[in-house]
Design an enzyme around this catalytic site. Structure first.
Site, short mmCIF file in Angstrom:
data_model
loop_
_atom_site.label_atom_id
_atom_site.label_comp_id
_atom_site.label_asym_id
_atom_site.label_seq_id
_atom_site.Cartn_x
_atom_site.Cartn_y
_atom_site.Cartn_z
N ASP A 44 -26.61 -87.05 65.86
CA ASP A 44 -25.68 -87.54 64.85
C ASP A 44 -24.34 -87.91 65.49
O ASP A 44 -23.97 -87.36 66.54
CB ASP A 44 -25.44 -86.46 63.79
N ARG A 81 -28.12 -78.74 61.01
CA ARG A 81 -27.30 -78.69 59.79
C ARG A 81 -28.09 -78.12 58.61
O ARG A 81 -27.50 -77.55 57.70
CB ARG A 81 -26.73 -80.07 59.47
N ASP A 99 -22.87 -81.19 56.83
CA ASP A 99 -22.01 -81.10 58.01
C ASP A 99 -20.59 -81.50 57.63
O ASP A 99 -20.31 -81.83 56.47
CB ASP A 99 -22.55 -81.93 59.17
N TYR A 154 -29.07 -76.05 71.38
CA TYR A 154 -27.77 -76.47 70.86
C TYR A 154 -26.82 -75.28 70.81
O TYR A 154 -27.24 -74.13 70.59
CB TYR A 154 -27.89 -76.99 69.42
#
Length: 306
Positions: free
Chosen positions: A39, A179, A81, A67
């Protein structure tokens, strides 16, 4: 012809397509692709393939990812988000770290995850995010994903404790939405939640240590040569001169392992086959007593195996 992987440290605010466009200019070729979208808000490892190496991307997309992220409890957004509008708030002041860790544990392992409604998943031929932007209420079906690791590093109260920022590390299967983990943790704790920061640190065997910023790559284009990229990504098979010749022309050779055994290569998870000089010759799948080429990279006979 320049071929190989480029491990980019994607900057915040750029789409993955933006990065591909920049790499096309830097590498002087249109044949550039990426192995898994990040993203715009996210930073970190974005694996690009150049020229012949674009054929390796299929096998990178399905690898596990790692992540680091910050989850904010106490607010929900339309996008799950920080880029989306806040749609609800609920004080997180009463939420304990013990409750957060219990919620994280419940989201670890094999789970059913409902992707964010603003994902790129297509619904009747149209991207889900496009439907959301047009005012439609989109609810996507849950799908199985695996959360291999979900570690909580710190819980920091903000705004006099009304919201909590939770720093985490997540190692997960391909197709996982971080997310959505933030959203689901917030829902489980009764506060709502969304993602405020996301950085991808690893894609399969490729890590942030190997990644370079676009500014660095503009100064010196570092390309991971195809044979090195494949050696790190797949099981390896060393070929003799005769086997190299046969495979170069798309012919079968003896199997590396018996079909159906854990060691056997498959079309979905092939072995990388190397010539005696170390060059990547082909990707192989074991079939009965033979190994057949899935993809041949021999310079004089580059082809998709039939």
């Amino acid at each position: 012809m320049l071929s190989g992987l480029v491990i980019v440290d994607k900057p915040q605010g750029w789409t993955s397509h933006d990065v591909v466009g920049r790499m096309r200019r830097l590498a002087g070729t249109r044949k550039v692709g990426h192995a898994g979208t990040l993203d715009p808000m996210a930073t970190g490892v974005l694996v690009l393939g150049i020229n012949k190496a674009t054929r390796l991307l299929t096998y990178i997309v399905g690898t596990s990812k790692t992540y680091t992220a910050t989850i904010r409890l106490g607010e929900s957004t339309v996008t799950d988000d920080a880029e989306g509008e806040v749609v609800s708030t609920q004080s997180a002041a009463a939420v304990t770290e013990e409750a957060i860790r219990a919620g994280v544990a419940a989201l670890t392992g094999e789970i059913q995850q409902r992707p964010s409604s603003v994902s790129a998943i297509k619904v009747n031929g149209e991207r889900a995010y496009a439907r959301v932007r047009s005012g439609e209420d989109v609810k996507l079906a849950a799908r199985p994903v695996t959360i291999h690791r979900f570690d909580v590093h710190s819980v920091l109260p903000q705004r006099e404790g009304e919201v909590l920022d939770v720093d985490v590390t997540v190692e997960c299967s391909s197709g996982t939405y971080i997310r959505a983990l933030a959203r689901d943790l917030g829902e489980a704790l009764g506060t709502g939640g969304h993602l405020t920061a996301l950085r991808r640190t690893q894609v399969g065997p490729y890590t942030l240590d190997q990644a370079r910023t676009l500014e660095q790559l503009a100064e010196e284009l570092e390309v991971l040569e195809m044979s090195l990229a494949a050696r790190a990504l797949m099981p390896n098979r060393e070929l003799s001169e005769d086997e190299t010749t046969e495979i170069s022309f798309g012919r079968r050779i003896s199997a590396g392992a018996a079909a159906g055994t854990p060691e056997a290569a498959t079309a979905d998870k092939p072995a990388a086959a190397f010539a005696p000089d170390g060059a990547l010759v082909a990707l192989l799948a074991d079939a009965g007593s033979y190994a057949k080429p899935v993809l041949v990279f021999a310079p004089s006979n580059e082809q998709q195996a039939k």
